[in-house]
Design a protein around this motif. Structure first.
Motif, PDB file in Angstrom:
ATOM      1  N   VAL A 187      -0.652  11.297   9.572  1.00 22.60           N
ATOM      2  CA  VAL A 187       0.563  10.572   9.960  1.00 22.60           C
ATOM      3  C   VAL A 187       1.338  10.299   8.672  1.00 22.60           C
ATOM      4  N   VAL A 188       2.565  10.794   8.597  1.00 26.73           N
ATOM      5  CA  VAL A 188       3.382  10.614   7.388  1.00 26.73           C
ATOM      6  C   VAL A 188       4.614   9.778   7.759  1.00 26.73           C
ATOM      7  N   LEU A 189       4.767   8.650   7.075  1.00 20.92           N
ATOM      8  CA  LEU A 189       5.919   7.777   7.327  1.00 20.92           C
ATOM      9  C   LEU A 189       6.732   7.685   6.049  1.00 20.92           C
ATOM     10  N   SER A 190       8.064   7.631   6.188  1.00 23.63           N
ATOM     11  CA  SER A 190       8.888   7.491   4.989  1.00 23.63           C
ATOM     12  C   SER A 190      10.080   6.585   5.270  1.00 23.63           C
ATOM     13  N   ARG A 191      10.471   5.821   4.232  1.00 24.35           N
ATOM     14  CA  ARG A 191      11.667   4.980   4.347  1.00 24.35           C
ATOM     15  C   ARG A 191      12.924   5.841   4.394  1.00 24.35           C
ATOM     16  N   LEU A 192      12.866   6.994   3.712  1.00 28.73           N
ATOM     17  CA  LEU A 192      14.047   7.873   3.600  1.00 28.73           C
ATOM     18  C   LEU A 192      13.943   9.012   4.620  1.00 28.73           C
TER      19      LEU A 192
ATOM     20  N   CYS B 252       5.167  12.996  11.802  1.00 28.46           N
ATOM     21  CA  CYS B 252       5.960  12.357  10.739  1.00 28.46           C
ATOM     22  C   CYS B 252       7.092  11.528  11.337  1.00 28.46           C
ATOM     23  N   ALA B 253       7.499  10.503  10.604  1.00 31.54           N
ATOM     24  CA  ALA B 253       8.647   9.678  11.012  1.00 31.54           C
ATOM     25  C   ALA B 253       9.404   9.274   9.762  1.00 31.54           C
ATOM     26  N   GLY B 254      10.703   9.575   9.726  1.00 32.32           N
ATOM     27  CA  GLY B 254      11.540   9.201   8.579  1.00 32.32           C
ATOM     28  C   GLY B 254      12.424   8.029   8.932  1.00 32.32           C
ATOM     29  N   ARG B 255      13.087   7.460   7.936  1.00 35.51           N
ATOM     30  CA  ARG B 255      14.001   6.320   8.127  1.00 35.51           C
ATOM     31  C   ARG B 255      13.307   5.158   8.837  1.00 35.51           C
ATOM     32  N   VAL B 256      12.062   4.883   8.465  1.00 39.32           N
ATOM     33  CA  VAL B 256      11.334   3.745   9.067  1.00 39.32           C
ATOM     34  C   VAL B 256      11.886   2.464   8.434  1.00 39.32           C
ATOM     35  N   PRO B 257      12.266   1.468   9.240  1.00 35.61           N
ATOM     36  CA  PRO B 257      12.812   0.221   8.663  1.00 35.61           C
ATOM     37  C   PRO B 257      11.831  -0.403   7.665  1.00 35.61           C
ATOM     38  N   ASN B 258      12.408  -1.028   6.655  1.00 34.64           N
ATOM     39  CA  ASN B 258      11.606  -1.565   5.549  1.00 34.64           C
ATOM     40  C   ASN B 258      10.509  -2.516   6.007  1.00 34.64           C
ATOM     41  N   GLU B 259      10.891  -3.511   6.858  1.00 32.30           N
ATOM     42  CA  GLU B 259       9.894  -4.520   7.243  1.00 32.30           C
ATOM     43  C   GLU B 259       8.757  -3.899   8.055  1.00 32.30           C
ATOM     44  N   ASP B 260       9.089  -2.880   8.883  1.00 33.26           N
ATOM     45  CA  ASP B 260       8.034  -2.227   9.667  1.00 33.26           C
ATOM     46  C   ASP B 260       7.081  -1.465   8.752  1.00 33.26           C
ATOM     47  N   LEU B 261       7.646  -0.775   7.760  1.00 36.07           N
ATOM     48  CA  LEU B 261       6.796  -0.002   6.849  1.00 36.07           C
ATOM     49  C   LEU B 261       5.877  -0.942   6.054  1.00 36.07           C
ATOM     50  N   ASN B 262       6.435  -2.091   5.644  1.00 37.03           N
ATOM     51  CA  ASN B 262       5.611  -3.058   4.900  1.00 37.03           C
ATOM     52  C   ASN B 262       4.459  -3.566   5.748  1.00 37.03           C
ATOM     53  N   ARG B 263       4.750  -3.806   7.044  1.00 34.15           N
ATOM     54  CA  ARG B 263       3.679  -4.292   7.927  1.00 34.15           C
ATOM     55  C   ARG B 263       2.626  -3.207   8.153  1.00 34.15           C
ATOM     56  N   VAL B 264       3.081  -1.950   8.256  1.00 27.57           N
ATOM     57  CA  VAL B 264       2.125  -0.841   8.426  1.00 27.57           C
ATOM     58  C   VAL B 264       1.204  -0.765   7.206  1.00 27.57           C
ATOM     59  N   VAL B 265       1.795  -0.836   6.005  1.00 28.20           N
ATOM     60  CA  VAL B 265       0.999  -0.732   4.772  1.00 28.20           C
ATOM     61  C   VAL B 265      -0.016  -1.874   4.705  1.00 28.20           C
ATOM     62  N   LYS B 266       0.448  -3.094   5.055  1.00 23.85           N
ATOM     63  CA  LYS B 266      -0.476  -4.232   5.005  1.00 23.85           C
ATOM     64  C   LYS B 266      -1.588  -4.086   6.032  1.00 23.85           C
ATOM     65  N   ALA B 267      -1.270  -3.436   7.154  1.00 23.34           N
ATOM     66  CA  ALA B 267      -2.248  -3.325   8.237  1.00 23.34           C
ATOM     67  C   ALA B 267      -3.251  -2.207   8.006  1.00 23.34           C
ATOM     68  N   VAL B 268      -2.758  -1.039   7.592  1.00 25.14           N
ATOM     69  CA  VAL B 268      -3.660   0.127   7.521  1.00 25.14           C
ATOM     70  C   VAL B 268      -4.248   0.323   6.121  1.00 25.14           C
ATOM     71  N   GLY B 269      -3.690  -0.404   5.140  1.00 26.88           N
ATOM     72  CA  GLY B 269      -4.174  -0.223   3.767  1.00 26.88           C
ATOM     73  C   GLY B 269      -3.345   0.822   3.046  1.00 26.88           C
TER      74      GLY B 269
END
Length: 377
Positions: free
Chosen positions: A201-206, A223-240
């Protein structure tokens, strides 16, 4: 940071000003008034601490029951009071799911999806965010994974149009071809490095462009691009893992994971859901309902309830509601004021009288005769 009780605070503040206004008009010094109010508030706070009941977390069921009561009390005066039994469980689940030391309310995501009924709202034990803008090739990507490796990027994966004022001078046709080829080889190089990490699973802000989307689809990667900042931060905190600004030198410790990833239809929207996240305690509430304004109101009500439950976990003391505490403080301060000499007596008595506004307002709201009930109290 209580998060709720806005109406009570406003009523009390206005009543304090109203009760003290006559003394200001009579020319009593503001210092005397402030001194009396400070004295009264210290006495009131100590009395509240005396009356408070401490809740121990020894019995999880009793503690949960208390938290649900706190949540439903908060919802009594809101639009969703008729569904409070449904929502109170959701709110308590959400707060208990958080890291009990930090209890950061930012770790609870609330997503609003118009359509359906309020009972269709769902609690997701992980992160969920709306499907981002996608290119051709997206539909060929797998939409479900068990224990995937997740890579979060801050990298653009698409061919860019040249800047308007870019100028390249060449002497031979072959040179032009080599410039075009260089651009393609750069993006293919990036994509190969991402695939080599083993991420599914590849996620990117851009943005992730159509070329990259198709490339990932051919290799069974989502893959998913243009992921909103707050969502990406929560994903990183959740999945490591961590957000990478480059595709070079990515190691296993930079990738996150979760038990189950799925893209799922909720109402008219598609949502990407990460469940069973090992790292942070984070969750998402997907709210459903008729109109957008209504869902927005539900979100505000739930936010208040979440803050109250969070407060109850952090602070173990509870006092009775329904104006009981205010009336008891009022009686205590009135009795105390009779033992004080001078102007302070009037000021403390005014403070005591102001506290009656809460039970009086509750009586009016319920359609009782406020004067009768207050006399009985």
């Amino acid at each position: 940071k209580v998060g709720d009780g806005t109406t009570s605070v406003t009523l009390l503040a206005a009543e304090f000003l109203k009760e003290i206004k006559q003394y200001i008009e009579e020319g009593v010094s503001p210092q005397t008034i402030i001194k009396g109010f400070r004295k009264a508030s210290v006495l009131a706070i100590n009395k509240v601490k005396e009356m408070a009941v401490t809740i121990e977390r020894k019995n999880p069921e009793e503690f949960r029951d208390l938290l649900e009561k706190c949540a439903s009390t908060s919802m009594n005066s809101k639009l969703i009071h008729s569904h409070k039994d449904f929502f109170k469980k959701m709110v308590v689940d959400a707060v208990l799911y958080l890291d009990q030391e930090e209890l950061s309310e930012k770790m609870i995501g609330i997503k609003k999806i118009p359509g359906g009924g309020m009972q269709d709202s769902v609690f997701v034990d992980g992160v969920a965010f709306k499907k981002t803008f996608s290119y051709a090739g997206f539909e060929q990507q797998p939409k479900k994974f068990k224990q995937p490796k997740i890579l979060c990027l801050n990298v653009e994966l698409e061919l860019k149009a040249e800047k308007d004022n870019a100028e390249v001078r060449i002497d031979a046709v072959q040179d032009y071809q080599s410039i075009v080829d260089a651009e393609w080889s750069i993006i293919y190089d990036k994509l190969e490095k991402i695939v080599a990490t083993g991420a599914k699973v590849v996620l990117s802000r851009l943005p992730i462009g159509d070329l990259a989307t198709q490339y990932f689809a051919d290799r069974d990667i989502f893959c998913a691009g243009r992921v909103p900042n707050e969502d990406l931060n929560r994903v990183v905190k959740a999945v490591g893992g961590s957000v990478q600004s480059s595709v070079n030198d990515i190691h296993a410790n930079h990738l996150g994971t979760c038990d189950f990833f799925e893209e799922k239809q909720v109402g008219s929207e598609r949502y990407n859901m990460f469940q069973g996240c090992p790292q942070a305690k984070t969750c998402t509430l997907l709210l459903r309902g008729g109109a957008e304004q209504f869902i927005a109101e539900v979100e505000r009500s739930l936010h208040d309830a979440i803050m109250i439950v969070r407060r109850a976990i952090k602070n173990k003391s509870v006092v009775a509601g329904g104006g009981a505490t205010e009336i008891e403080l009022s009686k205590y301060l009135r009795d105390y004021s009779k033992t004080v000499e001078g102007k302070q007596q009037m000021i403390i008595a005014a403070f005591a009288k102001a506290l009656e506004v809460i039970p009086r307002q509750l009586c009016n709201n319920a359609g009782f005769d406020a004067t009768d009930i207050l006399n009985q109290l």
